[in-house]
Design a protein around this motif. Structure first.
Motif, PDB file in Angstrom:
ATOM      1  N   LEU A 193      40.826  44.104 -27.703  1.00 48.42           N
ATOM      2  CA  LEU A 193      41.354  44.650 -28.947  1.00 48.42           C
ATOM      3  C   LEU A 193      42.792  45.124 -28.771  1.00 48.42           C
ATOM      4  O   LEU A 193      43.282  45.282 -27.648  1.00 48.42           O
ATOM      5  CB  LEU A 193      40.482  45.802 -29.429  1.00 48.42           C
ATOM      6  CG  LEU A 193      39.000  45.469 -29.666  1.00 48.42           C
ATOM      7  CD1 LEU A 193      38.274  46.676 -30.245  1.00 48.42           C
ATOM      8  CD2 LEU A 193      38.847  44.265 -30.589  1.00 48.42           C
ATOM      9  N   THR A 236      41.225  50.020 -34.455  1.00 47.50           N
ATOM     10  CA  THR A 236      40.767  48.687 -34.855  1.00 47.50           C
ATOM     11  C   THR A 236      39.411  48.809 -35.524  1.00 47.50           C
ATOM     12  O   THR A 236      38.461  49.332 -34.934  1.00 47.50           O
ATOM     13  CB  THR A 236      40.640  47.744 -33.640  1.00 47.50           C
ATOM     14  OG1 THR A 236      41.908  47.649 -32.981  1.00 47.50           O
ATOM     15  CG2 THR A 236      40.181  46.365 -34.078  1.00 47.50           C
ATOM     16  N   LYS A 251      36.153  46.973 -36.931  1.00 50.45           N
ATOM     17  CA  LYS A 251      35.506  45.706 -36.618  1.00 50.45           C
ATOM     18  C   LYS A 251      34.011  45.831 -36.886  1.00 50.45           C
ATOM     19  O   LYS A 251      33.391  46.850 -36.576  1.00 50.45           O
ATOM     20  CB  LYS A 251      35.751  45.355 -35.145  1.00 50.45           C
ATOM     21  CG  LYS A 251      35.348  43.942 -34.751  1.00 50.45           C
ATOM     22  CD  LYS A 251      35.742  43.676 -33.302  1.00 50.45           C
ATOM     23  CE  LYS A 251      35.471  42.228 -32.924  1.00 50.45           C
ATOM     24  NZ  LYS A 251      36.316  41.270 -33.679  1.00 50.45           N
TER      25      LYS A 251
END
Length: 676
Positions: free
Chosen positions: A282, A287, A289
């Motif tokens: 990543l 992030t 996800k």
């Protein structure tokens, strides 16, 4: 490829590439296993081996009475959600060797003895509790079969495994326990929380045990994972690995006078370590996800406890995972095995970041070690406590240093913040306050304290000779050491006895006194790592046997996944230019299966590898596949055999290639540390 790595350094994996070149020699090397038994303690009037002195009994008794911590809350947390355990007392490898004994730490159920710090004993009892535990709906942990913890998240189609333990055998056994108690499902994803091997070393065994095609399983890792998992251990691996054998007590038997755990976890299994590269790393920052139907928010924390690390928040389950940034102990800012010093200010800020982002939104917090914390207020308090302790060690060290204090003066002054009286999770069960204060000082100011006399000290053996001579000779130094020992001043006794040992006069007598001194320091240590280091040192002094690091086994497991450029950087670090006097020249290495080219400038003093370019006029060009080259480095093939079978082709001067490889040292696996 995976192999048994019985003495492999973890979390630092020794990934040095050996199998060619000569063996490096070191000072004072000898056949450690051939030394005769030491003289009896009665003749030397030493305390019996394994016995606490009056000073140690008093130290641990006072600690028992003054700790003031009620561990009943942690006892409840460590037991909460228990679903079942591995009943077999032994987890074995494919060759039948015992990898882990599930009952090895049962002795911790007894009251703490005089030979152990009571706080460490209580911590060790909790981390030794083993089995499968429910953290929250759809979140589980396998604990007590490794130094680390394997977390399991129920996804839409299968199990998401977070951290795969150190060894394939313990990881596979943990997954079997999950499948037995919770129902068989495929492994839908693997997540590496950070770049230390006790969190990814068991992946191969786990994937082999998974009831689905391993090639289809995504493996998610933080930013820079592969680079950090490989390079930190590749170049400096031999030294780290040797010191790690002491830090994790590889030669110690579990017991009241031996290993009682590392504080971070019960211990390290002795099975198969592997490295499976992630399918995705990543980016930095946050992030978001979705993995197998589960929504994650990953927060990059690289540069805190590990160079590559992230924490994550499960948005639909109000659960925060803090990796190894926040666990159940004050951690190491500089680990005893040796590594790059960590940034305690960044560490504190990373904790504050997740506190602000997720503290008030979390019903539970779980980590890569120890047991969870339940309840929003308690999660917030735990985050604050750990944020404050790393900020405190940073700010107080800097304040004292800026007032003119040296590294060792700072370590005597800095103490824990007031919050340490409220939350036992920041006690020195793994890292230690004095060691960490020195680490912060080193991070900013380097290895010396600014005193000119300390800038260029003599090497240990020469300094010891002069020190003992100034005391009037070995006998006077020995008597001074005995007086310090009898008064309970073991820090000073250790310096005196160690100096005699490093001089070499009256070594047998001083060695036994030094071993007893180290033993008492180990018995008094609150940190499991510190205890292991001192007791392991005492064991080496008494037996003359040094535990090696099985480097070739680590290399065989990891080498196929190491970038070619890193392989050659490692080779360059083994170059002994004094072994030949040839004029500088260049070599080209062409790898047919990976379509890579490495040029190597072999100089009078250094080797300079260049990735992706060829030399203008190489003395020789070596053409080989990367796979075969790996086998050559590991000693699985001979160069002559490869030339005969045309798997290795050399165009140009064969002698130039021979000269290069002959100049590469093979690091020793068990070089002396506690002796000269």
């Amino acid at each position: 490829m995976v192999v048994p790595a019985r003495f492999l350094s973890v979390p630092c994996l020794a990934m040095i590439l050996i199998g060619c070149g000569k063996t490096a020699s070191g000072p004072g090397e000898s056949d450690a296993g051939s030394e005769p038994p030491m003289t009896s303690y009665e003749d030397l009037r030493l305390p019996p081996e394994g016995a606490a002195t009056e000073a140690t009994r008093k130290h641990n008794s006072e600690a028992r009475g003054s700790s003031g911590f009620d561990r009943s809350v942690d006892q409840q947390r460590a037991a909460r959600g228990f679903l079942g355990r591995i009943e077999d007392p032994e987890i074995r490898g494919p060759d039948g060797d015992v990898v882990w004994r599930t009952n090895a730490y049962d002795f911790l159920d007894e009251p703490s003895p005089d030979t152990a710090h009571p706080s460490l004993w209580a911590q060790s009892r909790l981390v030794a509790r083993h089995g499968l535990f429910e953290v929250a709906d759809g979140i589980y942990q396998v604990r007590g079969y490794d130094l680390s913890v394997m977390s399991i998240i129920r996804g839409k189609t299968g199990w998401i495994v977070v951290d795969t333990l150190t060894n394939g055998e313990t990881a596979a056994a943990g997954l079997r326990l999950v499948q037995t108690l919770l129902g068989e499902r495929p492994v839908s994803a693997v997540i590496y929380s950070h770049s230390h091997a006790d969190h990814f070393g068991g992946t191969d065994g786990l994937l082999n045990e998974a009831p689905n095609d391993r090639a289809q399983i995504p493996i998610i890792a933080p930013y820079g994972f592969t680079r950090e998992a490989v390079t930190e251990n590749l170049i400096a691996g031999p030294h780290m690995a040797r010191r790690a054998t002491l830090m994790y007590g590889k030669a110690l038997e579990p017991g009241p006078t031996g290993s009682i755990g590392a504080g971070l976890g019960p211990g390290l299994p002795k099975g198969t370590v592997s490295f499976v590269r992630p399918t995705e790393e990543l980016g930095q920052g946050v992030t978001r996800k979705t993995i197998d139907g589960v929504n994650f928010e990953f927060v990059d924390a690289g540069g805190t406890e590990a160079p590559s690390e992230f924490m994550f928040y499960l948005t639909d389950r109000r659960a925060l995972f803090t990796a190894e940034v926040v666990t159940g102990t004050f951690h190491n800012i500089l680990t005893m095995r040796g590594a790059k010093v960590r940034d305690s200010l960044l560490w504190s800020k990373a904790i504050d970041d997740v506190l602000i982002r997720y503290g008030s939104r979390s019903d539970v917090m779980f980590a890569a070690h120890h047991w969870p914390v339940w309840g929003t207020e308690k999660v917030i308090n735990r985050l604050r406590a750990h944020r404050d302790v790393y900020r405190n060690i940073h700010d107080q060290t800097i304040r004292q240093a800026n007032a003119g204090k040296t590294m060792h003066e700072v370590s005597e002054i800095v103490s824990k913040p007031n919050v340490s009286t409220e939350d036992p999770s920041i006690l020195d069960f793994y890292g230690s306050t004095t060691h960490n204060a020195r680490a912060v000082y080193q991070f900013y100011f380097g290895w010396w304290g600014g005193v000119p006399a300390e800038f260029d000290p003599h090497p240990p053996e020469e300094r010891a000779r002069r020190f003992v001579e100034a005391l009037g000779g070995p006998q006077n130094a020995l008597e001074a050491g005995k007086r310090a020992f009898s008064s309970g001043d073991y820090r000073w006794a250790a310096e005196l006895f160690n100096s005699i040992v490093f001089v070499g006069d009256q070594t047998e007598t001083a060695t036994l006194w030094l071993a007893s001194t180290y033993e008492q320091l180990g018995f008094q240590a609150e940190s499991g790592a510190t205890r292991n280091y001192f007791l392991s040192a005492a064991n080496e002094l008494r037996t003359g046997q040094r535990v090696g690091s099985s480097l070739i086994e680590g290399a065989a497991s990891f080498l196929p996944n190491i970038p070619t450029s890193s392989v050659f950087d490692s080779l360059a670090a083994r170059y002994d230019a004094s072994s030949h006097d040839r004029e500088p020249y260049e070599l080209d290495f062409v790898f047919t299966d990976t379509n890579e080219v490495i040029s190597v400038e072999v100089g009078r003093d250094v080797v300079i590898p260049r990735y992706g370019v060829g030399a203008k006029a190489p003395a020789a060009t070596v053409t080989i596949s990367r796979k075969v080259f790996d086998g050559l480095l590991l000693g699985e093939h001979s160069a002559l055999g490869l030339i005969v079978t045309r798997k290795l082709k050399i165009k140009g001067e064969i002698s130039a290639v021979d000269t290069f490889f002959d100049a590469l040292e093979r690091p020793p696996e068990d070089f002396p540390i506690v002796t000269p």
